[in-house]
Write a protein that holds these residues in place. Structure first.
Motif, short mmCIF file in Angstrom:
data_model
loop_
_atom_site.label_atom_id
_atom_site.label_comp_id
_atom_site.label_asym_id
_atom_site.label_seq_id
_atom_site.Cartn_x
_atom_site.Cartn_y
_atom_site.Cartn_z
N PRO A 41 58.97 74.88 49.82
CA PRO A 41 59.90 74.23 48.89
C PRO A 41 60.02 74.93 47.54
O PRO A 41 59.02 75.33 46.95
CB PRO A 41 59.31 72.83 48.70
N HIS A 42 61.27 75.09 47.10
CA HIS A 42 61.56 75.68 45.79
C HIS A 42 62.66 74.88 45.11
O HIS A 42 63.52 74.32 45.79
CB HIS A 42 62.03 77.12 45.93
N VAL A 43 62.61 74.87 43.79
CA VAL A 43 63.61 74.12 43.02
C VAL A 43 64.18 75.01 41.93
O VAL A 43 63.44 75.73 41.25
CB VAL A 43 62.97 72.86 42.39
N VAL A 44 65.49 74.96 41.79
CA VAL A 44 66.17 75.64 40.68
C VAL A 44 66.81 74.57 39.81
O VAL A 44 67.38 73.61 40.33
CB VAL A 44 67.24 76.62 41.21
N ILE A 45 66.69 74.74 38.51
CA ILE A 45 67.37 73.83 37.57
C ILE A 45 68.35 74.66 36.75
O ILE A 45 67.99 75.73 36.26
CB ILE A 45 66.36 73.12 36.64
N LEU A 61 60.54 64.01 31.73
CA LEU A 61 61.30 65.11 32.34
C LEU A 61 60.51 66.42 32.33
O LEU A 61 60.93 67.42 32.90
CB LEU A 61 62.63 65.31 31.61
N ARG A 62 59.36 66.40 31.68
CA ARG A 62 58.57 67.64 31.62
C ARG A 62 58.07 68.04 33.01
O ARG A 62 57.98 69.20 33.34
CB ARG A 62 57.37 67.50 30.67
N ARG A 67 57.57 72.03 37.15
CA ARG A 67 57.43 72.38 38.57
C ARG A 67 58.60 73.20 39.10
O ARG A 67 58.54 73.71 40.23
CB ARG A 67 57.28 71.09 39.39
N ALA A 68 59.67 73.33 38.31
CA ALA A 68 60.83 74.10 38.78
C ALA A 68 60.44 75.57 38.90
O ALA A 68 59.64 76.08 38.12
CB ALA A 68 61.99 73.95 37.81
N ASP A 69 60.99 76.25 39.90
CA ASP A 69 60.66 77.65 40.08
C ASP A 69 61.49 78.55 39.17
O ASP A 69 61.03 79.59 38.73
CB ASP A 69 60.89 78.04 41.55
N LEU A 70 62.72 78.11 38.92
CA LEU A 70 63.62 78.94 38.12
C LEU A 70 64.53 78.01 37.32
O LEU A 70 65.09 77.06 37.87
CB LEU A 70 64.45 79.76 39.11
N ILE A 71 64.67 78.31 36.02
CA ILE A 71 65.59 77.53 35.18
C ILE A 71 66.63 78.49 34.63
O ILE A 71 66.28 79.50 34.01
CB ILE A 71 64.84 76.81 34.04
N ASP A 180 62.77 66.47 42.16
CA ASP A 180 61.34 66.65 41.98
C ASP A 180 60.56 65.68 42.88
O ASP A 180 59.50 66.03 43.41
CB ASP A 180 60.97 66.42 40.51
N ARG A 181 61.11 64.48 43.05
CA ARG A 181 60.42 63.48 43.86
C ARG A 181 60.40 63.86 45.34
O ARG A 181 59.45 63.62 46.05
CB ARG A 181 61.09 62.13 43.67
N VAL A 182 61.51 64.46 45.81
CA VAL A 182 61.60 64.70 47.26
C VAL A 182 61.20 66.12 47.68
O VAL A 182 61.10 66.40 48.86
CB VAL A 182 63.02 64.38 47.82
#
Ligand code: UDP
Length: 253
Positions: A41-45, A61-62, A67-71, A180-182
């Motif tokens: 799992p990866h997250v981009v914001i 919101l911190r 935990r985001a991989d890339l902003i 972030d939750r899922v």
């Protein structure tokens, strides 16, 4: 003095406590493809000034941010703030642009895309438009108006589709909290909040004309079209002031 740091994703530019990637759109897309290929799992914001200000006000919101991989810098205010610190970014990396690129890549690679968000008519027209433009894409989704009690069912629907890419357009910051939750629970290789992108794809909201985007006035165009945004955009002068002050103290030599 806040130093920019070299991270796994290039130089990171810290603006009011949030670390943005310096990478331009195409490099971000490339990294997104790596995320998907990795299978974990990866997250981009994509974050603009309003979101940065929101994070400063709301410590809950911190966690999604950390935990985001890339902003990515989604707003001319972030590009300017970076410049005040001595970093020239190639430009914004917005949710709509990333989405359009990822749909193309997903169709070619055979990856599944799940879209979650917007009103039902807007979602349906976005889905039809995407299916027209990308006939070989495995794509599905649902509208974004559901209660807290219905959230479990929504998560089950996403899980049943097992997407490689989950695009969530519930508005900021709700979509970032949801993602972030899922993220770990659903083990989705790439999840990302995309704001009003579904409305744009479905044609219910139009993007500012290219000349306005070039003049960096997309925010003004949106404000005129959707005056309800005024309250949120009130945060912009405060952002500019704080980012400018921070920039003066931490500019690269
Ligand atoms: N939205 C949604 N569920 C909600 C509230 C909003 O799906 O409960 C959708 C809304 O229809 C719109 C998007 O979230 O498509 C938010 O768009 P906006 O342009 O405000 O996004 P942002 O500026 O936050 O990126």
């Amino acid at each position: 003095m806040i130093a920019d740091t070299e991270g796994p994703f290039g130089i990171m530019i810290t603006i009011l406590g949030i670390e943005f990637t310096e990478w331009p759109l195409e490099r971000v897309v490339e990294e997104c493809l790596n995320f998907i290929r990795s299978g974990s799992p990866h997250v981009v914001i994509t974050a603009g000034p309003e979101f940065v200000m929101r994070v400063l006000r709301d410590p809950s919101l911190r966690r999604p941010i950390e935990r985001a991989d890339l902003i990515t810098p989604d707003g001319i205010g972030i590009v300017l703030a970076a410049r005040w610190r001595g970093t020239r970014l190639a430009g914004r990396v917005t949710g709509i642009e990333l989405t359009e690129r990822l749909l193309i890549e997903a169709e070619t690679a055979g990856w599944g895309v799940y879209l979650l968000g917007a009103s039902d008519p807007s979602f349906q027209s976005a889905l039809s438009a995407i299916r027209r433009r990308h006939p070989d894409l495995r794509v599905d989704g649902r509208h974004g108006y559901f209660s807290e009690e219905e959230e479990r069912e929504v998560i089950d629907q996403v899980a049943a589709f097992a997407p490689h890419i989950l695009l969530v357009g519930l508005g900021q910051p709700r979509q970032e909290v949801f993602v972030d939750r899922v993220r770990d629970q659903l083990n989705i290789p790439l999840a990302m909040g995309i704001g009003g992108t579904i409305d744009v794809l479905g044609g219910t909201v139009t993007r500012a004309p290219v000349w306005a985007q070039r003049l960096r006035l997309e925010w003004l165009y949106r404000l005129v079209r959707e005056p309800r945004r005024l309250r949120r955009q009130m945060a912009l002068p405060v952002f500019a002031w704080r980012a400018w002050r921070e920039g003066r103290h931490s500019a690269r030599p």
